[in-house]
Design an enzyme around this catalytic site. Structure first.
Site, PDB file in Angstrom:
ATOM      1  N   ARG A  34       0.418  -1.327  -0.396  1.00  0.00           N
ATOM      2  CA  ARG A  34      -0.154   0.038   0.262  1.00  0.00           C
ATOM      3  C   ARG A  34       0.322   1.327   0.234  1.00  0.00           C
ATOM      4  O   ARG A  34       1.601   1.623   0.604  1.00  0.00           O
ATOM      5  CB  ARG A  34      -1.065   0.014   1.105  1.00  0.00           C
ATOM      6  CG  ARG A  34      -2.128  -1.251   0.949  1.00  0.00           C
ATOM      7  CD  ARG A  34      -3.353  -0.631  -0.487  1.00  0.00           C
ATOM      8  NE  ARG A  34      -3.988  -1.465   0.302  1.00  0.00           N
ATOM      9  CZ  ARG A  34      -4.419  -2.391  -0.708  1.00  0.00           C
ATOM     10  NH1 ARG A  34      -2.894  -3.095  -2.112  1.00  0.00           N
ATOM     11  NH2 ARG A  34      -5.348  -2.936  -0.891  1.00  0.00           N
ATOM     12  N   ASP A  57       4.363  -0.444  -6.953  1.00  0.00           N
ATOM     13  CA  ASP A  57       3.330  -0.818  -7.597  1.00  0.00           C
ATOM     14  C   ASP A  57       2.188   0.032  -6.946  1.00  0.00           C
ATOM     15  O   ASP A  57       1.347  -0.067  -7.705  1.00  0.00           O
ATOM     16  CB  ASP A  57       2.814  -2.846  -7.277  1.00  0.00           C
ATOM     17  CG  ASP A  57       1.251  -2.546  -8.431  1.00  0.00           C
ATOM     18  OD1 ASP A  57       1.325  -2.148  -9.938  1.00  0.00           O
ATOM     19  OD2 ASP A  57       1.119  -3.168  -7.687  1.00  0.00           O
ATOM     20  N   GLU A  98      -2.587   7.601  -5.170  1.00  0.00           N
ATOM     21  CA  GLU A  98      -2.895   7.065  -6.111  1.00  0.00           C
ATOM     22  C   GLU A  98      -4.204   6.754  -6.518  1.00  0.00           C
ATOM     23  O   GLU A  98      -5.107   6.874  -7.578  1.00  0.00           O
ATOM     24  CB  GLU A  98      -2.602   4.731  -6.290  1.00  0.00           C
ATOM     25  CG  GLU A  98      -3.346   4.680  -5.617  1.00  0.00           C
ATOM     26  CD  GLU A  98      -2.504   3.470  -4.939  1.00  0.00           C
ATOM     27  OE1 GLU A  98      -1.690   2.952  -5.102  1.00  0.00           O
ATOM     28  OE2 GLU A  98      -3.650   2.733  -5.162  1.00  0.00           O
ATOM     29  N   HIS A 150      -0.458   0.563  -9.694  1.00  0.00           N
ATOM     30  CA  HIS A 150      -0.637  -1.334  -8.939  1.00  0.00           C
ATOM     31  C   HIS A 150      -1.605  -2.216  -9.694  1.00  0.00           C
ATOM     32  O   HIS A 150      -3.336  -2.357 -10.127  1.00  0.00           O
ATOM     33  CB  HIS A 150      -2.744  -0.178  -8.222  1.00  0.00           C
ATOM     34  CG  HIS A 150      -2.717  -0.998  -7.136  1.00  0.00           C
ATOM     35  ND1 HIS A 150      -3.131  -0.433  -5.816  1.00  0.00           N
ATOM     36  CD2 HIS A 150      -3.006  -2.240  -6.441  1.00  0.00           C
ATOM     37  CE1 HIS A 150      -3.398  -1.444  -5.024  1.00  0.00           C
ATOM     38  NE2 HIS A 150      -3.384  -2.165  -5.139  1.00  0.00           N
TER      39      HIS A 150
END
Ligand code: NAD
Length: 330
Positions: free
Chosen positions: A234, A258, A263, A295
């Site tokens: 996260r 990622d 985000e 993500h």
């Protein structure tokens, strides 16, 4: 049951509609994210199905409950975006998909490590331009390197198993003891020793008040010079500004992300025609030793298949009054 999906993408539609043939729920797909201004759109639904960046805070939960929603079904593992205390007060069960494919995320973690190390993202562009020079592309053998994993749950363990296959020494830190980790030959350690010894550090713990900005100025200072840092967990586990300073002074020599703290304003959408306003994010993208994916670690066909199955089974269990095996406990 009548379920409204928020933040639905074409691939959600594809997998859920196909697998729902076995479950027979009434599914309605909305492209908008769930937040205080869109919650009203769930009116008439008995349940909502949401994803990682949907806002499921107290205000949204109150609106959902007022409009007759009785179940919140997360089609993901993490639940840091849900106000569980309010959900409990409103008697709104929250279900999730605790494990759908730890392989998907662990394998993406390796994709980031290997790409950053061997610089295939740069080679790809060079070769297309007819530039076959190797200068600047040198990597290192993963074999024999020390990798520190923070979080030894489902994904951390699969990552460890793959890394063992590469011949890495694997250190692990978790708040819980794991017999499976011990069996795999992971060396348990505390965070300061993990930071001090690891050539590569990869995050696999959830985002909680304890892990918020776990990677900050102080923890970065304890890491080896030239460390590789990977986050597929996260975004808010990492303080972006501290990491930028670590990259500028070359303490951090590779960064694979990622996920990103902010985000929610960027990922899962085509932003190519817009001016991105997030200066921290844009500064991160400016380093050629930083690799960002949007993500996508979970995003394999196998994982999507399992996510749809488990989510629809969670909904059926609720509808039939069965115990909710995947209920999130506050
Ligand atoms: P899991 O629950 O199986 O494992 C999490 C582990 O972290 C547990 O062993 C837990 O004890 C440990 N932990 C909790 N607090 C900790 C702390 N303060 N320090 C160290 N360890 C701690 O979860 P998982 O399936 O392995 O997933 C890990 C994380 O990956 C999830 O929380 C989620 O945020 C993230 N995730 C990302 C994607 C993606 O697409 N990028 C997909 C799935 C999951």
């Amino acid at each position: 049951m009548n379920i409204t999906f928020f933040n639905a993408k074409p691939y959600d539609h594809e997998f859920f509609v196909e697998i729902n043939q076995r479950y027979g729920h009434q599914l309605r797909f909305l492209e908008v994210p769930l937040n205080a201004s869109t919650a009203l759109l769930a009116r008439g639904a008995e349940g909502v199905c949401v994803f990682v960046n949907d806002v499921v805070d107290a205000e949204v939960l109150h609106q959902l409950a007022t409009n007759g929603v009785r179940l919140v079904a997360l089609r993901c593992a993490g639940f840091n975006n849900v106000d569980l205390k309010t959900a409990t007060e409103l008697n709104l069960p929250v279900v999730r998909v605790p494990a759908y494919s730890p392989y998907a995320v662990a394998e993406h973690t390796l994709a980031l490590i290997l790409t950053l190390n061997r610089k295939t993202h740069r080679t790809y562009n060079r070769v297309r331009e007819g530039n076959f020079a190797l200068t600047g592309l040198m990597g290192f053998d993963l074999h024999g390197r020390t990798v520190g994993l923070i979080g030894l749950g489902a994904i951390g363990l699969v990552t460890a198993r793959i890394l063992k296959g590469f011949g890495c020494r694997v250190l692990g830190y978790d708040v819980q003891f794991s017999a499976a980790a011990k069996e795999l030959g992971i060396e348990f350690t505390d965070l300061p020793s993990l930071y001090a010894q690891s050539d590569i550090i990869s995050l696999h713990c959830p985002l909680t008040p304890h892990t918020y900005h776990l990677i900050n100025e102080e923890s970065i200072a304890q890491m080896k010079d030239g460390v590789m840092l990977i986050n597929t967990s996260r975004g808010a586990l990492i303080d972006g500004r501290a990491v930028i300073e670590g990259l500028k002074c070359e303490k951090i020599a590779y960064l694979g992300l990622d996920v990103y703290e902010e985000e929610g304003d960027l990922f899962f959408e085509d932003m190519s025609g817009k001016v991105i306003q997030d200066d921290v994010f844009m500064r991160l993208l400016s380093f050629n030793n930083v690799l960002v994916t949007g993500h996508q670690a979970f995003f394999t066909a196998d994982a999507m298949h399992n996510i749809a199955h488990i989510t629809l089974q969670n909904i059926t269990d609720f509808e039939q009054g069965k115990p909710l095996a995947n209920a999130v406990q506050p």
